[in-house]
Design an enzyme around this catalytic site. Sequence first.
Site, mmCIF file in Angstrom:
data_model
loop_
_atom_site.group_PDB
_atom_site.id
_atom_site.type_symbol
_atom_site.label_atom_id
_atom_site.label_comp_id
_atom_site.label_asym_id
_atom_site.label_seq_id
_atom_site.Cartn_x
_atom_site.Cartn_y
_atom_site.Cartn_z
ATOM 1 N N SER A 12 0.833 -1.206 0.000
ATOM 2 C CA SER A 12 0.000 0.000 0.000
ATOM 3 C C SER A 12 0.870 1.260 0.000
ATOM 4 O O SER A 12 0.381 2.348 -0.294
ATOM 5 C CB SER A 12 -0.880 0.016 1.247
ATOM 6 O OG SER A 12 -0.068 0.064 2.399
ATOM 7 N N CYS A 74 2.846 -7.126 1.536
ATOM 8 C CA CYS A 74 1.789 -6.496 2.335
ATOM 9 C C CYS A 74 0.925 -7.600 2.942
ATOM 10 O O CYS A 74 0.371 -8.430 2.208
ATOM 11 C CB CYS A 74 0.950 -5.613 1.410
ATOM 12 S SG CYS A 74 -0.499 -4.896 2.197
ATOM 13 N N ASN A 75 0.847 -7.628 4.258
ATOM 14 C CA ASN A 75 0.028 -8.645 4.937
ATOM 15 C C ASN A 75 -1.447 -8.483 4.600
ATOM 16 O O ASN A 75 -2.157 -9.460 4.385
ATOM 17 C CB ASN A 75 0.194 -8.526 6.453
ATOM 18 C CG ASN A 75 1.583 -8.884 6.913
ATOM 19 O OD1 ASN A 75 1.843 -10.008 7.314
ATOM 20 N ND2 ASN A 75 2.510 -7.940 6.842
ATOM 21 N N CYS A 184 2.471 -6.394 10.003
ATOM 22 C CA CYS A 184 2.251 -5.422 8.926
ATOM 23 C C CYS A 184 3.646 -5.015 8.483
ATOM 24 O O CYS A 184 4.529 -4.777 9.333
ATOM 25 C CB CYS A 184 1.477 -4.225 9.458
ATOM 26 S SG CYS A 184 1.464 -2.799 8.343
#
Length: 265
Positions: A12, A74-75, A184
């Site tokens: 993100s 990205c988790n 994260c």
Amino acid sequence: MQGPDPIGFFDSGVGGLSVMREVRSLLPSENFIYYADSAYCPYGAKPPEVIRARAFAICDFLLSRGAKMIVIACNTTSITALDDVRKRFRVPVVGTEPAVKPAAAVTRNGKVGVLATMVTLSGERFNTLVDRYGCGVQVYTQPCPGLVELVESGGFQKPEAEEMLGRYLEPLLARGVDTIVLGCTHYPFLRPLVEKMVGKDVAVIDTGKAVARQVARVLKEHGLLNAGQEAGWELFYTSAGPAEVEPVVRLLWGRPDLAVERVKV
Ligand code: DGL
């Protein structure tokens, strides 16, 4: 830039750089392209269909630039859309998920805390991770709104960072956890502060190194490892204005001369 096809990474925003730096240290001659979806950051409270659509659009872009593999750094996206991305694209895809399994192996008192986004912690895939790998271990979760934005702004040393982290760590420490998972990819940039705050008796774990090992394994399996000896290059892209994103990428990647190009996807 020319040469062997790159590995494509995305997140993100700048958090996925914490994964990419581990892959860089394991695979020094691979080439990388990185997409920071900063115009849509944070993903952490967005509806799954938005996260999925962004993942598809970004993967299309990375493949159009010759990516031989995708790393979802990205988790939140991995928890939401890893299977969908794997089904849709022809290249190998490696995801990033909270390190519940390593934490279950490390904890001495059977109490583990997981810091992550709301979307990650409420995902079906996260529950499966806990059911499958957290056996016998009590897993306490803590969503952390605001932390991603703090890292995006480069503010990891600001007093707000300690104040915000304190609020999120306190309930976990009050439960007596002896292991904390940074679930994260933005949070490893706050690791020194987290370690200082929790003290030596609490282990702090993230998945960067494990993802790097998986990337190496999958490349080898598919015969995709770059056999060259030259140092690999990196290219950086973002959906937001480079003026906001570039200084933080430079800081986190440690290269004051790098450029970040805006490409809307
Ligand atoms: N780095 C992303 C992750 O690992 C952050 C998600 C967000 O933008 O909220 O989950």
